[in-house]
Design a protein around this motif. Structure first.
Motif, short mmCIF file in Angstrom:
data_model
loop_
_atom_site.label_atom_id
_atom_site.label_comp_id
_atom_site.label_asym_id
_atom_site.label_seq_id
_atom_site.Cartn_x
_atom_site.Cartn_y
_atom_site.Cartn_z
N SER A 223 0.85 -1.19 0.00
CA SER A 223 0.00 0.00 0.00
C SER A 223 0.89 1.24 0.00
CB SER A 223 -0.92 0.01 1.23
OG SER A 223 -0.17 0.22 2.41
N PHE A 224 0.30 2.36 -0.40
CA PHE A 224 0.99 3.64 -0.33
C PHE A 224 0.88 4.19 1.09
CE2 PHE A 224 0.61 5.11 -5.05
CZ PHE A 224 1.57 4.16 -5.39
N GLN A 225 2.01 4.63 1.63
CA GLN A 225 2.04 5.31 2.92
C GLN A 225 2.58 6.72 2.69
OE1 GLN A 225 1.16 3.49 6.05
NE2 GLN A 225 0.23 2.33 4.39
N TYR A 226 1.73 7.72 2.92
CA TYR A 226 2.15 9.09 2.66
C TYR A 226 2.88 9.65 3.87
CZ TYR A 226 -0.60 8.93 -1.57
OH TYR A 226 -1.08 8.57 -2.81
N GLU A 227 3.94 10.41 3.60
CA GLU A 227 4.73 11.02 4.66
C GLU A 227 4.34 12.50 4.82
OE1 GLU A 227 8.83 10.16 3.77
OE2 GLU A 227 8.60 8.07 4.42
N GLU A 228 5.07 13.22 5.65
CA GLU A 228 4.74 14.62 5.92
C GLU A 228 4.94 15.50 4.69
OE1 GLU A 228 3.41 16.14 8.64
OE2 GLU A 228 3.05 14.08 9.31
N PHE A 229 4.04 16.45 4.51
CA PHE A 229 4.21 17.44 3.45
C PHE A 229 5.51 18.21 3.68
CE2 PHE A 229 -0.36 16.88 3.94
CZ PHE A 229 -0.80 16.76 2.62
N PHE A 230 6.19 18.56 2.59
CA PHE A 230 7.32 19.47 2.74
C PHE A 230 7.21 20.60 1.71
CE2 PHE A 230 8.99 16.27 -0.27
CZ PHE A 230 9.56 17.06 -1.26
N PRO A 231 7.75 21.78 2.03
CA PRO A 231 7.65 22.91 1.10
C PRO A 231 8.38 22.61 -0.21
CG PRO A 231 8.37 23.62 3.28
CD PRO A 231 8.46 22.13 3.27
N ALA A 232 7.72 22.91 -1.31
CA ALA A 232 8.36 22.69 -2.62
C ALA A 232 9.55 23.61 -2.80
CB ALA A 232 7.34 22.89 -3.73
N PHE A 233 9.47 24.81 -2.27
CA PHE A 233 10.54 25.80 -2.43
C PHE A 233 10.85 26.42 -1.07
CE2 PHE A 233 8.24 25.43 -6.39
CZ PHE A 233 9.27 25.21 -7.31
N GLU A 234 12.04 27.00 -0.96
CA GLU A 234 12.53 27.47 0.33
C GLU A 234 11.68 28.57 0.94
OE1 GLU A 234 16.58 28.60 -0.03
OE2 GLU A 234 17.33 26.55 -0.33
N ASP A 235 11.10 29.41 0.09
CA ASP A 235 10.35 30.54 0.63
C ASP A 235 8.86 30.25 0.78
OD1 ASP A 235 10.04 30.33 -2.07
OD2 ASP A 235 10.26 32.47 -2.51
N ALA A 236 8.49 28.98 0.89
CA ALA A 236 7.08 28.63 1.04
C ALA A 236 6.55 29.06 2.41
CB ALA A 236 6.90 27.12 0.87
N VAL A 237 5.28 29.37 2.46
CA VAL A 237 4.64 29.75 3.71
C VAL A 237 4.56 28.53 4.64
CG1 VAL A 237 3.25 31.53 2.59
CG2 VAL A 237 2.34 29.21 2.82
N GLN A 238 4.38 28.78 5.92
CA GLN A 238 4.18 27.70 6.89
C GLN A 238 2.68 27.54 7.13
OE1 GLN A 238 6.81 25.83 8.08
NE2 GLN A 238 7.94 27.04 6.56
N PHE A 239 2.26 26.32 7.47
CA PHE A 239 0.84 26.15 7.76
C PHE A 239 0.65 25.08 8.82
CE2 PHE A 239 1.45 22.64 4.79
CZ PHE A 239 0.59 21.66 5.27
N LEU A 240 -0.46 25.20 9.53
CA LEU A 240 -0.89 24.17 10.47
C LEU A 240 -2.10 23.46 9.87
CD1 LEU A 240 -0.65 26.14 13.83
CD2 LEU A 240 0.98 24.49 12.92
N LYS A 241 -2.16 22.18 10.10
CA LYS A 241 -3.22 21.36 9.50
C LYS A 241 -4.61 21.93 9.76
CE LYS A 241 -5.14 16.68 9.92
NZ LYS A 241 -4.94 15.36 10.55
N ASN A 242 -4.88 22.31 10.99
CA ASN A 242 -6.23 22.76 11.34
C ASN A 242 -6.55 24.18 10.85
OD1 ASN A 242 -4.64 24.16 13.09
ND2 ASN A 242 -5.52 23.32 14.97
N GLU A 243 -5.54 24.86 10.28
CA GLU A 243 -5.77 26.20 9.72
C GLU A 243 -6.30 26.15 8.30
OE1 GLU A 243 -2.29 28.83 11.93
OE2 GLU A 243 -1.95 28.03 9.91
N ILE A 244 -5.98 25.07 7.60
CA ILE A 244 -6.27 25.01 6.16
C ILE A 244 -7.76 24.80 5.90
CG2 ILE A 244 -5.81 23.75 4.03
CD1 ILE A 244 -3.47 25.43 5.12
N THR A 245 -8.30 25.66 5.04
CA THR A 245 -9.71 25.55 4.65
C THR A 245 -9.88 25.19 3.18
OG1 THR A 245 -9.84 27.92 4.18
CG2 THR A 245 -10.41 27.20 6.41
#
Length: 360
Positions: A223-245
């Protein structure tokens, strides 16, 4: 089990599939009768491939093998470099990008820079070049090489999608098979991929029967096991899971259903939109503009998500906007062998390499 053939497919496709099937069957017959030559190399060669076109998870399974073997053996990976803009043998270096070697080999090199990653549309030539350049190589992994019969690997790993087993499919262009399902007999290991993470094969014999496996063939489930998201580029914004709409997924992979289900489960009740492109699609300025315009119409705290394979093509593009760079995150995927058979699988692979290596 019913054939997974969509009823809307037309009769012309069916006739073309018969012609295509005849051609591939003739080719296999010529190899089987040794009219066409096949070479067996002295060092261990593991082929990972499938009977269908795309979408079974070959690259994550190659990565699994690299993770398994790299601490004990010197590894090389050879691919044809699908949709690259070059020809011939190319060895990945720090100056390489997806245009030169293809997105999947570049993804492998980005994740495992100490492993020798090369591409060559002529696999025999590619293996010989790798051996000449690196005579201390212990094992070569052939990516997407099940149909490349000019090389005869001693270990063939055949992948088939849980949602579209090769026994449920038909020949191209009516279905997605490159050759008839009976040719699974060339494989020593068959892996049913993309199984639900909670999947348990209570009756493995039933699955063996569905696939028509032979006594010498080992069956595994992954099966596929997904790991933690990482920023595609260095200057990407930070986010918390429960903030995302709001989330926009853009991807150019053959079958995005697994990643769609994961994102929905991970974020819960959000505004979720998608932008899909053909498999291995090279993103253009127009594509990027379209993605951004769709993202800008979404409200709230929002991010964009793509896959590692897509990112390997995306990051070499010079025309990316700040919107893409600041808001795009990558979702890595890894493989898990199910039904408590991971150790058995690992031992099978390690034993094959250890017994056949010539540099030990």
């Amino acid at each position: 089990m019913k054939k997974n053939i969509k009823p809307h497919k037309n009769f012309l496709f069916y006739l073309l599939s018969l012609l295509y099937g005849f051609i591939t069957a003739l080719r296999n017959f010529l190899f089987d009768k040794k009219i066409l030559s096949s070479i067996r190399f002295q060092l261990p060669i593991i082929s990972v491939g499938n009977l269908a076109v795309g979408g079974t998870g070959k690259t994550p399974h190659i990565e699994y093998l690299i993770e398994l073997l790299q601490s004990k053996y010197k590894i090389a990976v050879l691919s044809r470099g699908y949709k690259r803009e070059t020809k011939g043998f190319i060895l990945a270096t720090e100056n390489t990008n997806a245009k030169l070697i293809g997105d999947e080999p570049f993804q492998l090199y980005s994740n495992y820079s100490t492993v020798k990653i090369a591409v060559d549309e002529k696999r025999v030539r590619g293996v010989n070049r790798l051996i000449d350049l690196f005579p201390d190589i212990d094992v070569i992994l052939l990516d997407d090489a099940f149909q490349h019969r000019h090389i005869q690997p001693d270990l063939n790993i055949l992948l088939t999608d849980y949602h579209n087993l090769f026994t449920q499919d038909a020949m191209l262009p009516y279905g997605t098979l490159r050759e008839y399902g009976k040719n699974h007999a060339r494989a020593q290991i068959v892996v049913v991929t993309k199984c639900p993470s909670s999947f348990v094969a209570y009756d493995e014999l039933d699955f063996r029967k569905k696939l028509g496996l032979l006594p010498y063939q080992d069956l595994y489930f992954s099966s596929f096991q997904y790991e933690e998201f990482f920023p595609a580029f260095e200057d990407a914004v930070q986010f918390l899971k429960n903030e995302i709409t709001s989330v926009l997924l853009f991807t150019a992979i053959a079958n995005p259903s697994t990643i769609i289900n994961y994102i929905k489960e991970y974020f819960g009740d959000i505004d979720f939109k998608t932008c899909f492109f053909p498999d291995h699609h090279n993103f253009t300025q127009q594509d990027i503009n379209y993605i951004v315009s769709k993202w800008e119409k979404m409200g709230g705290k929002k991010i964009m998500i793509t896959t590692e394979k897509d990112f390997s093509r995306l990051k070499s593009r010079s025309f990316l906007s700040d919107t893409i760079k600041k808001n795009t995150f990558v979702l890595p995927v890894r493989i898990k062998i199910l039904n408590q058979k991971e150790e058995m699988f690992n031992q099978k692979i390690d034993e094959y390499v250890r017994k056949n290596q010539t540099n030990g």
